[in-house]
Write a protein that holds these residues in place. Structure first.
Motif, PDB file in Angstrom:
ATOM      1  N   ASP A 162       0.858  -1.315  -0.053  1.00 30.36           N
ATOM      2  CA  ASP A 162      -0.140   0.028   0.005  1.00 30.36           C
ATOM      3  C   ASP A 162       0.967   1.250  -0.133  1.00 30.36           C
ATOM      4  OD1 ASP A 162      -2.309  -1.500  -0.090  1.00 30.36           O
ATOM      5  OD2 ASP A 162      -2.486  -1.219   2.236  1.00 30.36           O
ATOM      6  N   PHE A 163       2.170   1.176   0.659  1.00 36.67           N
ATOM      7  CA  PHE A 163       3.096   2.210   0.506  1.00 36.67           C
ATOM      8  C   PHE A 163       4.098   2.425  -0.275  1.00 36.67           C
ATOM      9  CE2 PHE A 163       1.099   1.717   4.771  1.00 36.67           C
ATOM     10  CZ  PHE A 163       0.404   2.940   4.886  1.00 36.67           C
ATOM     11  N   VAL A 164       4.109   1.200  -1.295  1.00 34.53           N
ATOM     12  CA  VAL A 164       5.286   1.117  -2.437  1.00 34.53           C
ATOM     13  C   VAL A 164       4.903   1.867  -3.641  1.00 34.53           C
ATOM     14  CG1 VAL A 164       6.643  -0.387  -3.624  1.00 34.53           C
ATOM     15  CG2 VAL A 164       6.182  -0.980  -1.243  1.00 34.53           C
ATOM     16  N   ARG A 165       5.716   2.975  -4.127  1.00 33.98           N
ATOM     17  CA  ARG A 165       5.534   3.575  -5.390  1.00 33.98           C
ATOM     18  C   ARG A 165       6.379   3.219  -6.316  1.00 33.98           C
ATOM     19  NH1 ARG A 165       2.303   8.019  -3.125  1.00 33.98           N
ATOM     20  NH2 ARG A 165       1.861   8.819  -5.170  1.00 33.98           N
ATOM     21  N   SER A 166       6.141   3.477  -7.521  1.00 28.72           N
ATOM     22  CA  SER A 166       6.886   3.156  -8.371  1.00 28.72           C
ATOM     23  C   SER A 166       7.292   4.183  -9.807  1.00 28.72           C
ATOM     24  CB  SER A 166       6.601   1.751  -9.163  1.00 28.72           C
ATOM     25  OG  SER A 166       5.474   2.027  -9.725  1.00 28.72           O
ATOM     26  N   GLU A 167       8.642   3.956 -10.239  1.00 29.03           N
ATOM     27  CA  GLU A 167       8.702   4.901 -11.463  1.00 29.03           C
ATOM     28  C   GLU A 167       9.347   3.881 -12.470  1.00 29.03           C
ATOM     29  OE1 GLU A 167      11.123   8.131 -10.200  1.00 29.03           O
ATOM     30  OE2 GLU A 167       9.728   9.244  -9.222  1.00 29.03           O
ATOM     31  N   ALA A 168       9.564   4.603 -13.602  1.00 24.40           N
ATOM     32  CA  ALA A 168      10.050   3.657 -14.799  1.00 24.40           C
ATOM     33  C   ALA A 168      11.549   3.366 -14.519  1.00 24.40           C
ATOM     34  CB  ALA A 168      10.141   4.412 -16.188  1.00 24.40           C
ATOM     35  N   GLY A 169      11.856   2.302 -14.930  1.00 21.67           N
ATOM     36  CA  GLY A 169      13.133   1.519 -14.665  1.00 21.67           C
ATOM     37  C   GLY A 169      13.508   0.768 -13.453  1.00 21.67           C
ATOM     38  N   THR A 173       4.814  22.299   2.716  1.00 26.72           N
ATOM     39  CA  THR A 173       3.982  21.171   1.796  1.00 26.72           C
ATOM     40  C   THR A 173       5.057  20.426   1.085  1.00 26.72           C
ATOM     41  OG1 THR A 173       2.207  22.797   1.543  1.00 26.72           O
ATOM     42  CG2 THR A 173       2.596  20.615   0.067  1.00 26.72           C
ATOM     43  N   ARG A 174       5.613  19.284   1.780  1.00 30.80           N
ATOM     44  CA  ARG A 174       6.600  18.395   1.284  1.00 30.80           C
ATOM     45  C   ARG A 174       6.441  16.880   1.267  1.00 30.80           C
ATOM     46  NH1 ARG A 174      12.253  21.648   3.286  1.00 30.80           N
ATOM     47  NH2 ARG A 174      11.933  23.529   2.079  1.00 30.80           N
ATOM     48  N   ARG A 175       7.298  16.231   0.617  1.00 27.75           N
ATOM     49  CA  ARG A 175       7.315  14.896   0.817  1.00 27.75           C
ATOM     50  C   ARG A 175       8.815  14.548   0.699  1.00 27.75           C
ATOM     51  NH1 ARG A 175       3.270  12.374  -3.818  1.00 27.75           N
ATOM     52  NH2 ARG A 175       4.781  13.534  -5.020  1.00 27.75           N
ATOM     53  N   ALA A 176       9.116  13.237   1.377  1.00 27.11           N
ATOM     54  CA  ALA A 176      10.584  12.648   1.601  1.00 27.11           C
ATOM     55  C   ALA A 176      10.338  11.496   0.659  1.00 27.11           C
ATOM     56  CB  ALA A 176      11.287  12.797   2.878  1.00 27.11           C
ATOM     57  N   LYS A 177      11.196  11.087  -0.327  1.00 26.14           N
ATOM     58  CA  LYS A 177      11.117  10.051  -1.122  1.00 26.14           C
ATOM     59  C   LYS A 177      12.314   9.154  -0.641  1.00 26.14           C
ATOM     60  CE  LYS A 177      10.288  10.055  -5.589  1.00 26.14           C
ATOM     61  NZ  LYS A 177      10.463  10.344  -7.056  1.00 26.14           N
ATOM     62  N   ILE A 178      11.935   7.885  -0.248  1.00 27.02           N
ATOM     63  CA  ILE A 178      12.920   7.004   0.311  1.00 27.02           C
ATOM     64  C   ILE A 178      13.055   5.753  -0.675  1.00 27.02           C
ATOM     65  CG2 ILE A 178      13.617   5.713   2.338  1.00 27.02           C
ATOM     66  CD1 ILE A 178      13.016   8.813   2.700  1.00 27.02           C
ATOM     67  N   ASP A 179      13.981   5.700  -1.292  1.00 31.09           N
ATOM     68  CA  ASP A 179      14.412   4.589  -2.358  1.00 31.09           C
ATOM     69  C   ASP A 179      14.354   3.198  -1.575  1.00 31.09           C
ATOM     70  OD1 ASP A 179      14.182   5.858  -4.704  1.00 31.09           O
ATOM     71  OD2 ASP A 179      16.256   6.593  -4.265  1.00 31.09           O
ATOM     72  N   ILE A 180      13.709   1.987  -1.913  1.00 36.37           N
ATOM     73  CA  ILE A 180      13.910   0.873  -1.459  1.00 36.37           C
ATOM     74  C   ILE A 180      14.067  -0.334  -2.162  1.00 36.37           C
ATOM     75  CG2 ILE A 180      12.143   1.244   0.259  1.00 36.37           C
ATOM     76  CD1 ILE A 180      10.081  -0.465  -1.216  1.00 36.37           C
ATOM     77  N   HIS A 181      14.440   0.255  -3.535  1.00 31.68           N
ATOM     78  CA  HIS A 181      14.728  -0.721  -4.665  1.00 31.68           C
ATOM     79  C   HIS A 181      16.284  -1.267  -4.503  1.00 31.68           C
ATOM     80  CE1 HIS A 181      15.761   3.308  -6.585  1.00 31.68           C
ATOM     81  NE2 HIS A 181      16.366   2.323  -7.322  1.00 31.68           N
ATOM     82  N   THR A 182      16.879  -0.350  -3.927  1.00 27.75           N
ATOM     83  CA  THR A 182      18.449  -0.627  -3.955  1.00 27.75           C
ATOM     84  C   THR A 182      18.877  -1.362  -2.716  1.00 27.75           C
ATOM     85  OG1 THR A 182      18.646   1.586  -2.877  1.00 27.75           O
ATOM     86  CG2 THR A 182      19.086   1.494  -5.340  1.00 27.75           C
ATOM     87  N   LEU A 183      17.747  -1.876  -1.860  1.00 27.73           N
ATOM     88  CA  LEU A 183      18.171  -2.631  -0.775  1.00 27.73           C
ATOM     89  C   LEU A 183      19.196  -3.861  -1.144  1.00 27.73           C
ATOM     90  CD1 LEU A 183      14.789  -2.398   1.216  1.00 27.73           C
ATOM     91  CD2 LEU A 183      17.029  -1.446   1.889  1.00 27.73           C
ATOM     92  N   PRO A 184      19.871  -4.046  -0.325  1.00 25.74           N
ATOM     93  CA  PRO A 184      21.229  -5.099  -0.649  1.00 25.74           C
ATOM     94  C   PRO A 184      20.459  -6.526  -0.420  1.00 25.74           C
ATOM     95  CG  PRO A 184      22.363  -3.578   0.680  1.00 25.74           C
ATOM     96  CD  PRO A 184      20.565  -3.279   0.835  1.00 25.74           C
ATOM     97  N   GLU A 185      20.948  -7.523  -1.209  1.00 23.98           N
ATOM     98  CA  GLU A 185      20.342  -8.668  -1.107  1.00 23.98           C
ATOM     99  C   GLU A 185      20.472  -9.529   0.231  1.00 23.98           C
ATOM    100  OE1 GLU A 185      20.503 -13.196  -3.345  1.00 23.98           O
ATOM    101  OE2 GLU A 185      21.443 -11.492  -4.328  1.00 23.98           O
TER     102      GLU A 185
END
Length: 138
Positions: free
Chosen positions: A58-65, A86-98
């Motif tokens: 429910d909280f995971v967003r996506s972009e191309a690539g 009025t701000r948002r912080a974008k926290i990447d999760i796709h780069t989490l190490p295996e």
């Protein structure tokens, strides 16, 4: 439901006191707003991990690539209508190490320590990178 559930913990160090922070769901709604005081604030974010890995929930967003991230809404975006922010912080999760993902799949919580302030002294926003590497905790 696809994927195995894991928990991500986002800890904001030094948030702006008096400002509301929340998770933001896929419909851009604030979820679980908290007004910052003098100490850190934290959000636990449930995420599903499918093979690939693919991140879902429910909280995971996506972009191309293949970019996957979680938003933390701030001020007006977190439902605090009188806020000057009025701000948002974008926290990447796709780069989490295996290796960390494997620990999370085994029951650990993956934790990120995030900066609370931007260079202008206001709440950190845009792409916010952890202060230290992600880590697995009990």
């Amino acid at each position: 439901m696809t994927g195995q559930a894991v928990m991500l913990r986002l800890i904001i160090r030094g948030p702006v006191p008096g400002v509301a922070y929340s998770l933001q769901d896929k419909d851009n709604r604030p979820v679980g707003p908290v007004t910052a005081g003098d100490g850190p604030i934290a959000f636990d974010v449930p995420v599903r991990v499918a093979p690939g890995p693919r991140f879902l929930g429910d909280f995971v967003r996506s972009e191309a690539g293949g970019r996957r991230f979680v938003y933390i809404a701030i001020g007006v975006s977190a439902g605090q209508h009188a806020s000057p922010w009025t701000r948002r912080a974008k926290i990447d999760i796709h780069t989490l190490p295996e290796d960390l993902l494997n620990q999370a799949l085994a029951g650990k919580v993956l934790e990120a320590l995030l900066p609370g302030r931007d260079k202008d002294g206001g709440p950190a926003c845009a792409t916010v990178r952890p202060i230290a590497p992600w880590r697995a905790v009990d």
